[in-house]
Design an enzyme around this catalytic site. Structure first.
Site: not given
Length: 541
Positions: A163, A272, A291, A294
Site C-alpha cells: 500500500i 474500534e 475504518h 477497504a
C-alpha cells in the site's frame, strides 16, 4: 429462524457465505456446478452452527467470529476464506490444529486503501472538512480556511510495502517528493519506486506529511508517541490509515491541542468503534473516518473475486498457496519434515533479528538425507521466520512467504548437499542485507531435537525456543558473571548460556536462553555495559 439448507446431491462442495459479500465476486463458485453456495448474512449462533454441520468451506468478512466452537460444529470444514486482509475474527490457532487452511484476500483493497490515504491527505491540506462544517453553519470564512499545495512538499512514509508503494506513486503525480523509512526495503527497490530511504528520525523531522503503512506488531505498537511526534515539524500533518495502536492517541490529541502539529487524519484506532470519551473527539484540526480503507464497491468486488478463487483452488486442487496457516506439503511428508520446518522458521527469525538494513538475498542450504523436493517448503519456512518482523506474524507463513519475498525483490538461493561429517541433518541460512551478511546454522540431533549450532563464525549449541539474547562482547574476564547478575536483577532466569570465541584475542559471542520475555530496559542495561559490543533479542516462541 432461517431453515437449514438441504445439500445439493449433485454438488461436490457446500460453501457457506456468512457475511455480506459481493455476489458478482463469487461467480467463480456460484457458476460452477461442483459448488453449492448458500448466503447466510446475519445468521449466527446455533443457527449458523446447524448450517455448518456439513459445510466444506466458510467465507466471511469481519462480522462473523469464527471461533473454535464454530469450527467444532463443522467436522467437514476444509477451508475458511476471509474476504479481506485481517483475520482477527478467525481463531487461527484452532484452525491450524484442526488442519483447516485459512485464506485471506490481501491484494484486493490495495488501491482503495491508497486512495483513502490521498483523500485524507488532501482533506487536511485544503481543510475540506472544516470548510464544509463552516459553510453549513452559515459562515463564509475563506481567509481562515487557507490551505497549501501538495506540490513540492515531502511525503514521509513509515512502511513502503504494497500500500505504501501505491501511495508513493500517487503522491509523485502531485509533484511530491517521497522519503521512506522501511528497514526491510532495499535501496534498489526504493529507487524503482522513486523514493529515497532514510532513518525514522530523518523521516519524522523532514516530512510535511507523514503517512503510516505498517502492520501492528510488538515492534510497531505505540511507534509514534510523544517523543516521536515532537520530532515532527509543527507545520506537518500525520495520516494513519494502516492500523490503530501504531500511534499513541493521547499523545496525538495533546500535540494537536497545543499546536505542536498542524493537523492529522485517522481511519484506524486503538479500539474500534472509537470510544465516546476518546481525547481524539475533542482534538482540533483532526479528520476522523470509521475504518473506511477497504470500504469501496471496487475493493469489495475484488476481495470477493480473490477469495472465491482461493477457496475454489483449495477445494478442487489442494492449492494452499494463499493460505495463512498451512504448509505446502501434507501427510507423511509433513510429519517427517515438521521438526526441521520448525527449526527453519526459528533460525530464519534469528537471522532476521541479527541483520540490519534492506534484505537483498537469502541462501538456504540443506545437508542430509532429505528429499530434494523438501527444499521449497524448508526455504518457505526460513522466509516465514525472516519476514515475520516485516509483515507481522499473522500475515506470513510457509505458503505465502516465497511470494512476499519475491514482491520485495529479495533474491533466493537454495542448495542441497550430502550429509556432513559433524551433523546428519543441517540447515545453513545466509542472509545478505545492506548491513552485511549473517549466517545461522541449525541442525537436528537424534530424533527431532533441533539446535542452533552456528552464528557467523562462532560455534554454539542452543535450543531454538523462548527468548534468545545474543551478545557480542570483548573477551575479558568477568563478563559472564556480570551479565548473569544483571539478568538476575531483572528477575530473568537463564535456561542456557553458551559462550563462544574464535581465538583469545578477538570478540566473543554468547547466546543466552531466557525464561520469559526480555524487555527494553534489559536490553538498554546490557548495551550500557562497557564490555558489550552488540545486543540482539529474538523471541522464538
Amino acid at each position: 429462524m432461517t431453515p437449514t439448507s438441504v445439500r445439493d446431491p449433485e454438488a461436490r462442495y457446500k460453501v457457506l457465505v456468512a457475511d455480506k459479500v459481493s455476489p458478482s465476486g463469487l461467480l467463480a463458485l456460484t457458476e460452477d456446478s461442483r459448488f453449492q453456495v448458500t448466503s447466510l448474512d446475519g445468521l449466527e449462533g446455533s443457527e449458523l452452527m446447524a448450517e455448518l454441520a456439513d459445510a466444506d468451506a466458510l467465507i466471511v468478512r469481519s462480522a462473523t467470529q469464527v471461533t473454535r466452537d464454530l469450527m467444532d460444529a463443522a467436522p467437514s470444514l476444509k477451508a475458511i476464506g476471509r474476504a479481506g486482509v485481517g483475520v482477527d475474527n478467525i481463531d487461527l490457532k484452532a484452525a491450524t490444529e484442526r488442519g483447516i487452511p485459512v485464506m485471506n484476500a490481501p491484494a484486493g483493497n490495495t488501491v482503495s486503501a491508497a486512495e483513502l490515504t490521498l483523500a485524507l491527505l488532501l482533506a487536511t491540506a485544503r481543510k475540506v472538512v472544516e470548510a464544509d462544517r463552516s459553510i453549513r453553519e452559515g459562515e463564509w470564512k475563506r481567509s481562515a480556511l487557507k490551505g497549501f499545495e501538495l506540490r513540492g512538499k515531502i511525503l514521509g512514509l513509515v512502511g513502503a510495502g504494497r500500500i505504501g508503494g501505491e501511495v508513493a506513486r500517487r503522491a509523485q503525480a502531485f509533484g511530491m517528493d517521497v522519503l521512506a523509512f522501511d528497514p526491510y526495503l532495499t535501496s534498489e527497490r526504493a529507487s524503482d519506486l522513486g523514493m529515497a530511504l532514510a532513518s525514522l528520525d530523518e523521516v519524522l523531522e523532514s516530512s510535511d506529511f507523514l503517512s503510516l503503512h505498517v502492520p501492528l506488531t510488538d515492534a510497531t505498537r505505540g511507534m509514534l508517541g510523544a517523543a516521536e511526534l515532537g520530532r515532527m515539524k509543527p507545520s506537518a500533518i500525520l495520516i494513519n490509515a494502516a492500523r490503530g495502536g501504531v500511534v499513541v492517541e493521547a499523545a496525538l490529541a495533546e500535540a494537536l491541542k497545543e499546536g505542536r502539529l498542524r493537523g492529522a487524519a485517522l481511519d484506524v484506532y486503538e479500539a474500534e468503534p472509537l470510544a465516546q470519551d476518546s481525547p481524539l473527539r475533542d482534538a482540533p484540526n483532526l479528520v476522523l473516518t470509521p475504518h473506511l480503507g477497504a470500504s469501496t464497491a471496487d475493493a469489495q468486488e475484488l476481495v470477493a473475486v480473490e477469495i472465491a478463487e482461493a477457496v475454489k483452488s483449495a477445494l478442487l486442487e489442494g492449492d494452499l498457496t494463499r493460505a495463512l496457516n498451512a504448509p505446502a506439503i501434507g501427510g507423511e511428508a509433513l510429519r517427517t519434515l515438521r521438526p526441521m520446518l520448525t527449526l527453519a522458521e526459528r533460525a530464519g527469525l534469528l537471522a532476521s533479528v541479527l541483520s540490519s538494513g534492506g534484505i537483498q538475498e537469502v541462501g538456504v542450504c540443506v545437508a542430509g538425507s532429505y528429499d530434494p523436493s523438501f527444499e521449497r517448503p524448508l526455504t518457505a519456512a526460513v522466509l516465514t521466520g525472516i519476514l515475520r518482523r516485516v509483515q507481522g506474524a499473522d500475515q506470513v507463513n510457509f505458503v505465502n512467504a516465497l511470494h512476499m519475498a519475491e514482491t520485495r525483490g529479495i533474491r533466493i538461493r537454495t542448495a542441497h548437499t550430502s550429509r556432513r561429517n559433524d551433523f546428519s541433518e543441517v540447515l545453513e541460512i545466509t542472509l545478505d542485507s545492506e548491513g552485511g551478511r549473517v549466517t545461522v546454522v541449525g541442525a537436528m540431533l537424534g530424533e527431532g531435537h533441533p539446535r542452533i549450532v552456528g552464528i557467523d563464525d562462532f560455534s554454539v549449541d542452543v535450543i531454538p525456543e523462548g527468548s534468545l539474547v545474543v551478545l557480542v562482547n570483548r573477551d575479558v574476564p568477568g563478563v559472564i558473571g556480570r551479565v548473569g547478575t544483571l539478568l538476575g536483577a531483572h528477575d530473568l532466569n537463564i535456561a542456557e548460556y553458551h559462550q563462544s570465541r574464535r581465538d583469545a584475542e578477538g570478540d566473543a559471542l554468547a547466546v543466552i536462553s531466557i525464561d520469559g520475555p526480555v524487555g527494553s530496559a534489559v536490553i538498554e542495561s546490557l548495551e550500557a555495559m562497557p564490555e558489550i559490543v552488540g545486543v540482539w533479542v529474538a523471541d522464538l516462541g
